[in-house]
Design a protein around this motif. Sequence first.
Motif, PDB file in Angstrom:
ATOM      1  N   LEU A  39       0.835  -1.183   0.000  1.00 19.27           N
ATOM      2  CA  LEU A  39       0.000   0.000   0.000  1.00 19.27           C
ATOM      3  C   LEU A  39       0.876   1.241   0.000  1.00 19.27           C
ATOM      4  N   SER A  40       0.439   2.265  -0.707  1.00 21.59           N
ATOM      5  CA  SER A  40       1.153   3.523  -0.791  1.00 21.59           C
ATOM      6  C   SER A  40       0.418   4.583   0.002  1.00 21.59           C
ATOM      7  N   ARG A  41       1.174   5.418   0.685  1.00 15.02           N
ATOM      8  CA  ARG A  41       0.584   6.559   1.358  1.00 15.02           C
ATOM      9  C   ARG A  41       0.184   7.612   0.338  1.00 15.02           C
ATOM     10  N   LEU A  42      -0.760   8.446   0.721  1.00 19.43           N
ATOM     11  CA  LEU A  42      -1.229   9.463  -0.208  1.00 19.43           C
ATOM     12  C   LEU A  42      -0.108  10.424  -0.575  1.00 19.43           C
ATOM     13  N   SER A  43       0.758  10.734   0.366  1.00 23.38           N
ATOM     14  CA  SER A  43       1.850  11.665   0.082  1.00 23.38           C
ATOM     15  C   SER A  43       2.918  11.049  -0.824  1.00 23.38           C
ATOM     16  N   ASN A 156      -4.870   5.417   6.629  1.00 24.82           N
ATOM     17  CA  ASN A 156      -5.485   6.666   7.058  1.00 24.82           C
ATOM     18  C   ASN A 156      -4.550   7.369   8.035  1.00 24.82           C
ATOM     19  N   SER A 157      -4.516   8.693   7.957  1.00 24.20           N
ATOM     20  CA  SER A 157      -3.671   9.468   8.858  1.00 24.20           C
ATOM     21  C   SER A 157      -4.348  10.786   9.193  1.00 24.20           C
ATOM     22  N   PHE A 158      -4.091  11.245  10.400  1.00 24.20           N
ATOM     23  CA  PHE A 158      -4.582  12.537  10.880  1.00 24.20           C
ATOM     24  C   PHE A 158      -3.421  13.242  11.566  1.00 24.20           C
ATOM     25  N   SER A 159      -3.171  14.493  11.189  1.00 25.65           N
ATOM     26  CA  SER A 159      -2.041  15.224  11.740  1.00 25.65           C
ATOM     27  C   SER A 159      -2.428  16.673  11.966  1.00 25.65           C
ATOM     28  N   MET A 165       4.729  27.880  17.975  1.00 28.90           N
ATOM     29  CA  MET A 165       3.816  27.715  19.112  1.00 28.90           C
ATOM     30  C   MET A 165       2.711  28.759  19.101  1.00 28.90           C
ATOM     31  N   ASP A 166       2.277  29.164  17.914  1.00 28.48           N
ATOM     32  CA  ASP A 166       1.208  30.142  17.752  1.00 28.48           C
ATOM     33  C   ASP A 166      -0.080  29.407  17.401  1.00 28.48           C
ATOM     34  N   PRO A 167      -1.133  29.444  18.234  1.00 32.37           N
ATOM     35  CA  PRO A 167      -2.373  28.710  17.937  1.00 32.37           C
ATOM     36  C   PRO A 167      -3.021  29.118  16.621  1.00 32.37           C
ATOM     37  N   LYS A 168      -2.779  30.338  16.173  1.00 34.65           N
ATOM     38  CA  LYS A 168      -3.396  30.774  14.923  1.00 34.65           C
ATOM     39  C   LYS A 168      -2.852  30.016  13.720  1.00 34.65           C
ATOM     40  N   THR A 169      -1.670  29.441  13.842  1.00 35.45           N
ATOM     41  CA  THR A 169      -1.073  28.694  12.734  1.00 35.45           C
ATOM     42  C   THR A 169      -1.432  27.218  12.754  1.00 35.45           C
ATOM     43  N   LEU A 170      -2.258  26.794  13.706  1.00 34.54           N
ATOM     44  CA  LEU A 170      -2.627  25.384  13.814  1.00 34.54           C
ATOM     45  C   LEU A 170      -3.361  24.938  12.551  1.00 34.54           C
ATOM     46  N   LYS A 171      -2.894  23.832  11.968  1.00 35.60           N
ATOM     47  CA  LYS A 171      -3.503  23.278  10.759  1.00 35.60           C
ATOM     48  C   LYS A 171      -3.656  21.776  10.911  1.00 35.60           C
ATOM     49  N   THR A 172      -4.829  21.279  10.589  1.00 32.90           N
ATOM     50  CA  THR A 172      -5.095  19.841  10.640  1.00 32.90           C
ATOM     51  C   THR A 172      -5.230  19.302   9.219  1.00 32.90           C
ATOM     52  N   VAL A 173      -4.683  18.128   9.001  1.00 33.77           N
ATOM     53  CA  VAL A 173      -4.713  17.484   7.688  1.00 33.77           C
ATOM     54  C   VAL A 173      -5.139  16.035   7.871  1.00 33.77           C
ATOM     55  N   THR A 174      -6.136  15.624   7.109  1.00 29.67           N
ATOM     56  CA  THR A 174      -6.621  14.245   7.122  1.00 29.67           C
ATOM     57  C   THR A 174      -6.385  13.634   5.746  1.00 29.67           C
ATOM     58  N   GLN A 175      -5.691  12.516   5.713  1.00 33.17           N
ATOM     59  CA  GLN A 175      -5.395  11.822   4.466  1.00 33.17           C
ATOM     60  C   GLN A 175      -5.941  10.404   4.516  1.00 33.17           C
ATOM     61  N   CYS A 176      -6.457   9.945   3.392  1.00 31.59           N
ATOM     62  CA  CYS A 176      -6.996   8.584   3.282  1.00 31.59           C
ATOM     63  C   CYS A 176      -6.633   8.019   1.918  1.00 31.59           C
ATOM     64  N   MET A 177      -6.046   6.853   1.908  1.00 31.26           N
ATOM     65  CA  MET A 177      -5.686   6.153   0.672  1.00 31.26           C
ATOM     66  C   MET A 177      -6.351   4.778   0.701  1.00 31.26           C
ATOM     67  N   TYR A 178      -7.225   4.498  -0.275  1.00 30.07           N
ATOM     68  CA  TYR A 178      -7.997   3.255  -0.304  1.00 30.07           C
ATOM     69  C   TYR A 178      -7.683   2.494  -1.578  1.00 30.07           C
ATOM     70  N   GLN A 179      -7.448   1.199  -1.432  1.00 28.15           N
ATOM     71  CA  GLN A 179      -7.124   0.335  -2.556  1.00 28.15           C
ATOM     72  C   GLN A 179      -8.404  -0.288  -3.108  1.00 28.15           C
ATOM     73  N   VAL A 180      -8.852   0.209  -4.250  1.00 26.06           N
ATOM     74  CA  VAL A 180     -10.052  -0.312  -4.895  1.00 26.06           C
ATOM     75  C   VAL A 180      -9.759  -1.633  -5.592  1.00 26.06           C
ATOM     76  N   HIS A 181      -8.607  -1.718  -6.210  1.00 28.15           N
ATOM     77  CA  HIS A 181      -8.160  -2.896  -6.954  1.00 28.15           C
ATOM     78  C   HIS A 181      -6.673  -3.062  -6.669  1.00 28.15           C
ATOM     79  N   PRO A 182      -6.117  -4.282  -6.790  1.00 32.86           N
ATOM     80  CA  PRO A 182      -4.674  -4.422  -6.544  1.00 32.86           C
ATOM     81  C   PRO A 182      -3.806  -3.460  -7.343  1.00 32.86           C
TER      82      PRO A 182
END
Length: 321
Positions: A39-43, A156-159, A165-182
Motif C-alpha cells: 500500500l502507498s501513502r497518499l503523500s 489513514n492518517s490525521f495530523s 507555538m502560535d495557535p493561529k497557525t494550527l492546521k489539521t490534515v486528514t489523508q486517506c488512501m484506499y485500494q479499490v483494486h490491486p
Amino acid sequence: MDINEDMIKTEVSNFVSSLQRLLPKKKDIIVFEPIKTKLSRLSDIHTEAKNVFPKCFVGTKLVILRQIMDKVKLVQQYNYGKTKENYHSYKQYLNNEMETKLINDGLLLDSTGSATATYKENIEGAYQVRLTSKIKDLISSETEVEIEREGDKSINSFSFRMNDMDPKTLKTVTQCMYQVHPDFCVGTELGFKPLSYPVLPELSISARYSKPNFTLSSTISKVGFQVCLFKKFAKDLRIATIINEGHRARVTVGLALHKSYENGSELKMFVDTQRCGGFTFQKDVYFRESPNEIRVLRLVASTLIDGQRRVRLGFGFNLDF
C-alpha cells in the motif's frame, strides 16, 4: 481374548492408516495464500515519477552526515553561491509530499542551527503515533503530531501542525488512501485551520494506477491539477512525464530521464515547455581505509538552463561518516 502389546500396536496402526486414507494426497493439496500488495501513502502517490526529475542547484556545496550517537546525527552543509533549487518542473499539492516519512527515532542536528527530533510509538499494532519537532532557530519552530493507521486495503492518517507555538497557525490534515483494486487506488486529503476565520477547507482528490514497470497518477484540487506518468524501460533506464496546471497559470509539460550506469554513476535530465532544462550527474568514489571499512564520497555536478537561456552550473560533495 488376551490383550497383549502386539495387538494394541496393530489396532493403533490400522486406525492411523484409516485416517490417512481420508486425507487428500500431497499433490492434491492446494494452499491459497492471500495476495499481499504494498500500500502507498497518499503523500507518496507521485513518488516514482518525481524521483526521475533532477534536483538542480547553482553554486558549490558540501554536505557531511555524521553519526554521533545511536540516535543523534549531525548534518553539516556549507554553501558558496546560490545553492538552493532554483526551478522545479513540478508542484506539490499534497501535505508532506516528497518528504521522508519513515524516519528513525532520534535527533538530527544541522550546522545552520536547526534541530529535528522524532519519536514514534505503535499503539495496538495498527496505529502509529509520530511526533516531529523542528527548531529552526531561537524564535522559530515547527511541531507536528501524526496518527496513522494501516489496514488491509487502506492507510489513514490525521495530523496537526503548529508553527512558533502560535495557535493561529494550527492546521489539521486528514489523508486517506484506499485500494479499490490491486492495481488501482484512490485518495483524498482535507486540510484546514480551525482557529482561522473564515475556515476555508482545502480538499484534493487523487488516483493511482500502477504496474511493476508503469505508473499513472493524478491529483486535482482547487489550486490546479497534476498528472504524472512513470515508465521503466529497462533495469537502468526510467522516463517520467508530469503535466501541471495551476491557478491562473498555463499548462506545463515536463519530461525527465534517469539513467544508471554499472560503475554506480547516475544521470538525470529534464526539459519542459517553459524552455527550461537541466541535468545532474553523480558518481560515488570509494576509499578503503581498512580491510573492513570503506568510505564513500559522492560527487554531484548540476547544470540548469532557465527560460532566458542562461546556463548555471553547480558542483557538490556528499560525505556520510
